[in-house]
Write a protein that holds these residues in place. Structure first.
Motif, PDB file in Angstrom:
ATOM      1  N   LEU A 204       8.551 -47.538  41.677  1.00 42.26           N
ATOM      2  CA  LEU A 204       9.794 -48.262  41.895  1.00 42.26           C
ATOM      3  C   LEU A 204      10.983 -47.422  41.430  1.00 42.26           C
ATOM      4  CD1 LEU A 204      10.833 -51.095  42.812  1.00 42.26           C
ATOM      5  CD2 LEU A 204      11.030 -51.638  40.414  1.00 42.26           C
ATOM      6  N   LEU A 205      10.780 -46.691  40.346  1.00 40.19           N
ATOM      7  CA  LEU A 205      11.849 -45.845  39.823  1.00 40.19           C
ATOM      8  C   LEU A 205      12.272 -44.805  40.858  1.00 40.19           C
ATOM      9  CD1 LEU A 205      13.496 -44.831  37.367  1.00 40.19           C
ATOM     10  CD2 LEU A 205      11.558 -43.412  36.796  1.00 40.19           C
TER      11      LEU A 205
ATOM     12  N   LEU B 299      20.146 -34.980  45.676  1.00 41.91           N
ATOM     13  CA  LEU B 299      20.129 -36.281  46.336  1.00 41.91           C
ATOM     14  C   LEU B 299      21.498 -36.574  46.948  1.00 41.91           C
ATOM     15  CD1 LEU B 299      18.514 -38.949  46.759  1.00 41.91           C
ATOM     16  CD2 LEU B 299      19.630 -39.780  44.709  1.00 41.91           C
TER      17      LEU B 299
ATOM     18  N   LEU C  37      13.568 -53.401  37.845  1.00 46.92           N
ATOM     19  CA  LEU C  37      13.612 -52.074  37.222  1.00 46.92           C
ATOM     20  C   LEU C  37      14.086 -52.174  35.774  1.00 46.92           C
ATOM     21  CD1 LEU C  37      13.134 -49.137  38.229  1.00 46.92           C
ATOM     22  CD2 LEU C  37      15.587 -48.894  38.224  1.00 46.92           C
TER      23      LEU C  37
ATOM     24  N   PHE D 179      19.110 -55.058  46.516  1.00 52.92           N
ATOM     25  CA  PHE D 179      19.195 -54.046  45.460  1.00 52.92           C
ATOM     26  C   PHE D 179      19.280 -54.705  44.086  1.00 52.92           C
ATOM     27  CE2 PHE D 179      21.399 -50.967  48.628  1.00 52.92           C
ATOM     28  CZ  PHE D 179      20.190 -50.778  49.261  1.00 52.92           C
TER      29      PHE D 179
ATOM     30  N   LEU E  23      11.692 -44.924  44.012  1.00 46.96           N
ATOM     31  CA  LEU E  23      12.219 -45.658  45.159  1.00 46.96           C
ATOM     32  C   LEU E  23      13.701 -45.975  44.956  1.00 46.96           C
ATOM     33  CD1 LEU E  23      10.560 -46.860  47.611  1.00 46.96           C
ATOM     34  CD2 LEU E  23      10.914 -49.048  46.529  1.00 46.96           C
ATOM     35  N   CYS E  24      14.030 -46.442  43.755  1.00 49.41           N
ATOM     36  CA  CYS E  24      15.422 -46.811  43.466  1.00 49.41           C
ATOM     37  C   CYS E  24      16.320 -45.584  43.477  1.00 49.41           C
ATOM     38  CB  CYS E  24      15.525 -47.490  42.114  1.00 49.41           C
ATOM     39  SG  CYS E  24      14.803 -49.114  42.106  1.00 49.41           S
ATOM     40  N   LEU E  25      15.791 -44.459  43.036  1.00 51.83           N
ATOM     41  CA  LEU E  25      16.624 -43.262  42.962  1.00 51.83           C
ATOM     42  C   LEU E  25      16.850 -42.637  44.332  1.00 51.83           C
ATOM     43  CD1 LEU E  25      15.369 -41.460  39.750  1.00 51.83           C
ATOM     44  CD2 LEU E  25      17.672 -42.266  40.195  1.00 51.83           C
TER      45      LEU E  25
ATOM     46  N   LEU F 129      19.665 -35.127  41.111  1.00 51.94           N
ATOM     47  CA  LEU F 129      20.557 -36.113  41.722  1.00 51.94           C
ATOM     48  C   LEU F 129      21.629 -35.419  42.547  1.00 51.94           C
ATOM     49  CD1 LEU F 129      21.046 -38.901  39.057  1.00 51.94           C
ATOM     50  CD2 LEU F 129      19.646 -38.904  41.108  1.00 51.94           C
TER      51      LEU F 129
ATOM     52  N   LEU G  15      22.653 -46.039  38.595  1.00 53.42           N
ATOM     53  CA  LEU G  15      22.885 -45.797  40.024  1.00 53.42           C
ATOM     54  C   LEU G  15      22.779 -47.101  40.807  1.00 53.42           C
ATOM     55  CD1 LEU G  15      23.105 -43.481  42.211  1.00 53.42           C
ATOM     56  CD2 LEU G  15      20.667 -43.793  42.511  1.00 53.42           C
ATOM     57  N   LEU G  16      21.709 -47.843  40.532  1.00 48.53           N
ATOM     58  CA  LEU G  16      21.437 -49.057  41.281  1.00 48.53           C
ATOM     59  C   LEU G  16      22.566 -50.071  41.103  1.00 48.53           C
ATOM     60  CD1 LEU G  16      19.099 -49.715  43.019  1.00 48.53           C
ATOM     61  CD2 LEU G  16      17.957 -50.776  41.118  1.00 48.53           C
TER      62      LEU G  16
ATOM     63  N   MET H 166      15.888 -55.568  42.977  1.00 44.84           N
ATOM     64  CA  MET H 166      15.203 -54.354  42.518  1.00 44.84           C
ATOM     65  C   MET H 166      15.709 -53.965  41.137  1.00 44.84           C
ATOM     66  SD  MET H 166      15.225 -52.093  45.975  1.00 44.84           S
ATOM     67  CE  MET H 166      14.191 -50.733  45.533  1.00 44.84           C
TER      68      MET H 166
ATOM     69  N   PHE I 268      18.803 -51.479  60.298  1.00 50.18           N
ATOM     70  CA  PHE I 268      18.138 -51.673  59.008  1.00 50.18           C
ATOM     71  C   PHE I 268      16.677 -51.247  59.097  1.00 50.18           C
ATOM     72  CE2 PHE I 268      15.362 -54.570  56.555  1.00 50.18           C
ATOM     73  CZ  PHE I 268      15.671 -54.129  55.288  1.00 50.18           C
TER      74      PHE I 268
ATOM     75  N   VAL J 211      17.265 -46.394  47.816  1.00 51.69           N
ATOM     76  CA  VAL J 211      18.441 -47.248  47.691  1.00 51.69           C
ATOM     77  C   VAL J 211      19.730 -46.513  48.087  1.00 51.69           C
ATOM     78  CG1 VAL J 211      19.880 -48.482  46.022  1.00 51.69           C
ATOM     79  CG2 VAL J 211      17.418 -48.874  46.086  1.00 51.69           C
ATOM     80  N   PRO J 212      19.991 -45.326  47.524  1.00 53.57           N
ATOM     81  CA  PRO J 212      21.211 -44.655  47.979  1.00 53.57           C
ATOM     82  C   PRO J 212      21.189 -44.319  49.468  1.00 53.57           C
ATOM     83  CG  PRO J 212      20.109 -43.362  46.287  1.00 53.57           C
ATOM     84  CD  PRO J 212      19.358 -44.624  46.412  1.00 53.57           C
TER      85      PRO J 212
ATOM     86  N   ILE K  68      24.703 -48.061  55.634  1.00 52.68           N
ATOM     87  CA  ILE K  68      25.204 -49.390  56.042  1.00 52.68           C
ATOM     88  C   ILE K  68      26.455 -49.259  56.896  1.00 52.68           C
ATOM     89  CG2 ILE K  68      26.035 -51.636  55.287  1.00 52.68           C
ATOM     90  CD1 ILE K  68      24.536 -51.263  52.702  1.00 52.68           C
TER      91      ILE K  68
ATOM     92  N   LEU L 156      19.685 -46.030  51.946  1.00 54.36           N
ATOM     93  CA  LEU L 156      19.987 -47.242  52.715  1.00 54.36           C
ATOM     94  C   LEU L 156      21.455 -47.620  52.555  1.00 54.36           C
ATOM     95  CD1 LEU L 156      16.860 -49.519  52.155  1.00 54.36           C
ATOM     96  CD2 LEU L 156      17.485 -48.207  54.176  1.00 54.36           C
ATOM     97  N   ALA L 157      21.952 -47.518  51.316  1.00 52.01           N
ATOM     98  CA  ALA L 157      23.344 -47.889  51.078  1.00 52.01           C
ATOM     99  C   ALA L 157      24.278 -47.000  51.891  1.00 52.01           C
ATOM    100  CB  ALA L 157      23.662 -47.798  49.597  1.00 52.01           C
TER     101      ALA L 157
ATOM    102  N   TYR M 256      22.314 -56.521  51.601  1.00 54.42           N
ATOM    103  CA  TYR M 256      21.739 -55.332  50.966  1.00 54.42           C
ATOM    104  C   TYR M 256      21.905 -55.442  49.452  1.00 54.42           C
ATOM    105  CZ  TYR M 256      20.984 -52.411  55.146  1.00 54.42           C
ATOM    106  OH  TYR M 256      20.514 -51.868  56.312  1.00 54.42           O
TER     107      TYR M 256
END
Ligand SMILES: Nc1ncnc2c1ncn2[C@@H]1O[C@H](COP(=O)(O)OP(=O)(O)OP(=O)(O)O)[C@@H](O)[C@H]1O
Ligand SMILES: [Mg+2]
Lengths: 334, 228, 393
Positions: C362-363, C266, A71, A64, C365-367, C263, A12-13, A67, C306, C370-371, C377, C373-374, A60
């Motif tokens: 962190l895992l 999500l 990760l 990412f 957080l990334c899942l 997901l 995903l990232l 990260m 942001f 990140v999406p 944008i 915030l993305a 951004y």
């Protein structure tokens, strides 16, 4: 092995990063084709607005990407619990030929997007946007690196197969039970340490003079030495310093130092050396910007700041990385 | 300050250039405004007053021609640099005040200082001096929606002056004010002019156009300066 | 530094602006916290289960040898022990009986474990898992919590009987009960002496179901396993590490599959967030045009957005993650129990101890962040490019 949270998060990232950069590249192509600063047409106004989108997207994306780098290492550590024969992240990264290249591509992607952001900052410091074309050509060049990252990571995950014990096999064995040793062959310790501390001293001295007087030749030299030092310090961490942190003479691993078992000291180690090298190298790269563009003032200011940051981080890095080593070697901490 | 503080040479503004809905709002404007003067742009609705004021106010660059505002030539400049020049040299007062109703008076006045990185203490100090001068100090912590039209007008003036700009622009400032408040407004403008600022107004309100403080009337007709 | 002060001011403004639009922001935060809660509970549950399983597996023998015939397991003769005497590095070989007993009255399957705990290395540590600390002597058995509940009705019955294959009765007395912490592996277990287990299953005296090998040097496990496999070609040799990895593989697969479902949730949230961020009210448009004409840059507005995104994410993340922790540790992940505990070795009634680790955090957080915030944008940029002159009209 895609069906686990780590692989999903990684995919995903890096897909998000790729998409963000792809959208930015769309703007880049439009700008390269039809940018006309003299025009007052709606298209030009739209393009000007889109340049803000593209730089935001890259910012951004860089966040990412960093990260994603962290990760990836943590995921490799998790995978080592699943892959037979792997004891830690080193083992899982070595589990197929895509592991280490993916890690390197991620690092490269983070560095390159960082360089781009600096280039962008230089560009928008002048009313004429003197680096506009160069900046967007560079952005287009960033895309293949990130695409390679996604492809390599996908191949890595696809080829990562845990050995499931099934009743149809007579013997089930984890392959690569030996791969838990060094990433690198034997390196003479004394020589490596001399180079490591020698270069660090050299960089510190160069940093001191550069802050007073950023001479072009010295900056280039400084950047080159930083590049070299980045490599040397990664080797030194792996072959020498890590085993003192683990207090185990035969455990050489650049990744386990990131684990909470060792106080996550690795985060501090990599969190200093990588940005330090980034700024050291970018201070030199900034020299390529021609004087005639009329932004020398901004470039110099950046270079002074970059040299200062890299020197400060260097000192911190050397202190942190030497702590366990010195403690063991000279204080006799057994 | 130089005599020609605002200098426009053959300035044209075309909205939506190249599009079917293209509008020629200004045509070959040549205009010089001296520093520390007070002028009024006058013209029928749609004649191009606001457009001209926007170019003087560095809101957008002219489509062609040269505009020199407070010593800086603004022919086709990226938005980012126009903004930088605008916030250093121009104070805007709008017809509808353009005050954010949910923020307090103090917050509204200090809003232009936020992206300049000026800390809360310094922001408050500057604003208090202005609020004192405009006698709205007692309203400092009121939400803007709770204060009267005249006070709102003065909040707008305070916000325009917070960065101490040499040029103050006001687009139809008295359209929403009664007679007394309009006169009070003109008094404040006169004070500002005495303090060394250049004042440029647009209006068709006779109270302004015939006000003794206004030194010069510039008549605009169909995007061109009308010479009687 | 000036840019630092600028950031501080913009953060300041973003907080007050979120507060002014608190009802709109709250909607996003509640849904976002919900999504984070689901993903985090799920991840914590799998992680806690995996940890529990591997903790207990640590007590399993380093190498297990099973005899195979026609691809199926059968009893292994004890004389195989002698054949392995040539291999250096083996500390001990312990025969074990591992079988299943079907209780017709309740329809439950018990796992019967027969071992001679006194001849087994670390055998005494087994006692730590038992409430009385007593290992089973002759005609005694230690019961898992589930077995205890069924056979003794949870009461204090001490004597109980099981059927041999010929339906004759074999009587045991209860030596103890496994502690609840070990439920994950012992819930359905009956632990008894090797001879009693042999008697229960009517196995010949010189047979066991498998041989457990203890190795002197843990680094040699792989090598010794290879040697055993070479010496005894009709056996399957399984190392502890491999069992552990199989567990992890199955868990990982299950959690991955469920993550895909999550997901989807999500993705739905991302669309919702995009929509919320795009739908600017006329007041918001007005606000931005005012900010811009009084000197805010496009980049200032982007920075503002942001920080708003970061604030929404942080609040949602902290709330969602905390709730997930509470859900897993105090409510035993009641939402996910049915999905995760579907396989035979695992049973309910175990206490989960979620671990809060940097990597896991962190895992998640990334899942999630990140999406989010993305996805904000482009809407943020659309808002930021509202032209300054729209404030003039
Ligand atoms: N953003 C825009 N896009 C297209 N056309 C515009 C725009 N703004 C103004 N115009 C047009 O440009 C011309 C001049 O407009 P401007 O607003 O400058 O007039 P004005 O003299 O201020 O009128 P009023 O007294 O009504 O405010 C008008 O025909 C108007 O329709
Ligand atoms: Mg108008």
């Amino acid at each position: 092995m895609f069906l686990n949270s780590w692989s999903l998060a990684l995919s995903l990232l890096s897909l998000v990063v790729l998409i963000l950069i792809a959208i930015a590249v769309r703007t880049a192509i439009k700008v390269l084709c039809s940018w006309d600063p003299a025009s007052d047409s709606n298209r030009q106004i739209r393009l000007e607005n889109e340049t803000w989108l593209s730089s935001t997207l890259v910012q951004y994306a860089m966040g990412f990407q960093i990260m994603s780098l962290i990760l990836f290492v943590l995921a490799a550590d998790y995978f080592s619990q699943v892959i037979s024969g792997a004891m830690c992240a080193t083992g899982s990264l070595a589990a197929n030929q895509y592991g280490m290249p993916t890690l390197q591509l991620k690092l490269l992607g983070a560095f390159l997007s960082g360089f781009w952001i600096i280039l962008h900052a230089f560009d928008i410091s002048s009313e004429r946007y003197p680096l506009l074309k160069a900046k967007y050509i560079a952005l287009i060049c960033l895309l293949p690196v990130l695409a390679a990252d996604v492809v390599s990571q996908t191949l890595y995950l696809a080829n990562l197969k845990p050995d499931i014990i099934t009743s149809c096999c007579a013997v089930v064995f984890g392959e690569g039970g030996e791969s838990t040793g060094n990433l690198l062959g034997a390196v003479p310790q004394g020589a490596l340490l001399t180079i490591f501390y020698g270069l660090a001293a050299l960089l510190a001295i160069a940093g001191y003079f550069l802050r007073k007087n950023p001479r072009s030749s010295l900056l280039w030299l400084n950047g080159l030495v930083w590049l070299l030092y980045l490599g040397v310090s990664l080797v030194a961490i792996t072959t020498i310093f890590s085993s003192y942190i683990y207090a185990m003479p035969y455990h050489h691993c650049p990744f386990c130092i990131l684990k909470p078992d060792y106080g996550s000291i690795g985060l501090l180690i990599y969190g200093t050396i990588l940005p330090a090298a980034f700024f050291g190298i970018s201070a030199a790269l900034a020299e390529v910007i021609p004087v005639r563009l009329g932004i020398k003032e901004v470039v110099h200011r950046f270079q002074r700041m970059a040299v200062l940051i890299s020197s400060a981080l260097l000192v911190l890095f050397v202190l942190v990385v030497s702590y366990h080593f010195v403690l063991y070697r000279f204080m006799g901490g057994e | 300050m130089t005599a020609s503080f605002v200098a426009l040479e053959d300035v044209c503004k075309i909205y939506n250039q190249g599009q079917p809905n293209q509008v020629r709002a200004l045509h070959n404007i040549n205009l010089v405004i001296a520093a520390n003067s007070m002028v009024c742009l006058q013209g029928a609705s749609g004649s191009g007053k606001s457009t001209l004021l926007s170019i003087i106010g560095c809101v957008f660059p002219p489509t062609s021609g040269r505009a020199t505002i407070a010593g800086k030539a603004l022919s086709r400049m990226p938005d980012r640099f126009l903004t930088i020049h605008r916030r250093n040299t121009i104070g805007f007062i709008f017809q509808h005040f353009n005050i954010l109703p949910d923020l307090t008076v103090l917050e509204n006045i200090t809003l232009p200082l936020m992206p300049l990185g000026i800390g809360p203490g310094a922001r408050k100090e500057r604003a208090e001096r202005l609020m004192e001068m405009l006698s709205i100090g007692h309203r400092s912590n009121f939400p803007a929606r709770q204060i009267s039209g005249g006070e709102l007008q003065r909040v707008a003036i305070a916000r325009a002056l917070i960065n101490d700009p040499p040029i103050v622009l006001a687009d139809e400032p008295t359209a929403h004010l009664d007679h007394t408040l309009s006169l009070a407004f003109m008094e404040i403008m006169r004070e500002l002019q005495r303090a060394g600022k250049t004042i440029i107004l647009t209006s068709h309100d006779p109270l302004i156009t015939q006000h003794p403080a206004v030194e010069r009337i510039i008549a605009i007709e169909d995007g061109e300066i009308h010479v009687p | 530094m000036m840019s630092f002060a600028r950031q501080a001011n913009i953060i300041d403004y973003s907080l007050s602006s979120l507060w002014r639009r608190r009802f709109k922001s709250l909607g996003v935060m509640v849904v976002f916290a919900g999504v984070i809660f689901l993903l985090a509970s799920f991840q914590m549950t799998t992680k806690a289960l995996t940890n529990a399983a591997s903790d207990i597996l640590a007590f399993a023998p380093e190498i297990t040898i099973q005899k195979m015939k026609a691809g199926r397991q059968e009893s292994i003769p004890l004389e195989y022990k002698e054949k392995l005497a040539v291999i250096l590095g083996i500390r001990a070989i312990t025969p074990r009986i591992w079988g299943y007993y079907f209780n017709e009255t309740s329809g439950a399957n018990y796992t019967v474990l027969g071992l001679d705990p006194f001849s087994m290395p670390l055998g005494d540590q087994l006692g730590e898992a038992i409430d009385t600390g007593a290992l089973p002597l002759d005609h005694e058995a230690v019961l898992g919590q589930g077995v205890f509940a069924e056979l003794a009705g949870g009461g204090d019955a001490v004597i109980f009987s099981l059927f041999r294959p010929d339906l004759s009765l074999k009587t045991f007395s209860r030596a103890g009960v496994f502690k609840a912490e070990t439920n994950i592996l012992t819930y359905d277990t009956l632990f008894m002496n090797l001879d009693d287990a042999r008697d229960l299953f009517s196995l010949p005296a010189d047979m066991a179901t498998d041989l457990c090998v203890t190795v002197a040097n843990p680094n040699e496990v792989q090598t010794i396993a290879k040697k055993i496999a070479a010496l005894l070609p009709d056996t399957r040799v399984v190392t502890r590490q491999q069992i552990q990895k199989t567990y992890q593989g199955v868990f990982g697969w299950r959690s991955g599959f469920a993550s895909i479902c999550l997901l989807t949730a999500l993705a739905a949230f991302i669309i919702f967030a995009w929509d919320k961020a795009s739908g600017l009210t006329p007041e918001e448009r007005k606000e931005i045009s005012i900010l811009k004409i009084i000197g805010w840059q496009t980049s200032d507005v982007l920075t503002l957005r942001f920080w708003e995104g970061v604030t929404v994410s942080t609040v949602s993340f902290v709330v969602g993650y905390t709730l997930a922790y509470v859900h897993v540790s105090f409510f035993e992940a009641s939402l996910f129990r049915p999905v995760l505990l579907g396989w035979s070795v695992l049973h309910p009634a175990l206490r989960l101890v979620p671990s809060v680790e940097l990597g896991e955090t962190l895992l998640i957080l990334c899942l999630t962040v990140v999406p989010y915030l993305a996805a904000t944008i482009i809407p943020a940029w659309r808002a930021a490019i509202i032209p300054a002159d729209s404030a003039l009209n």
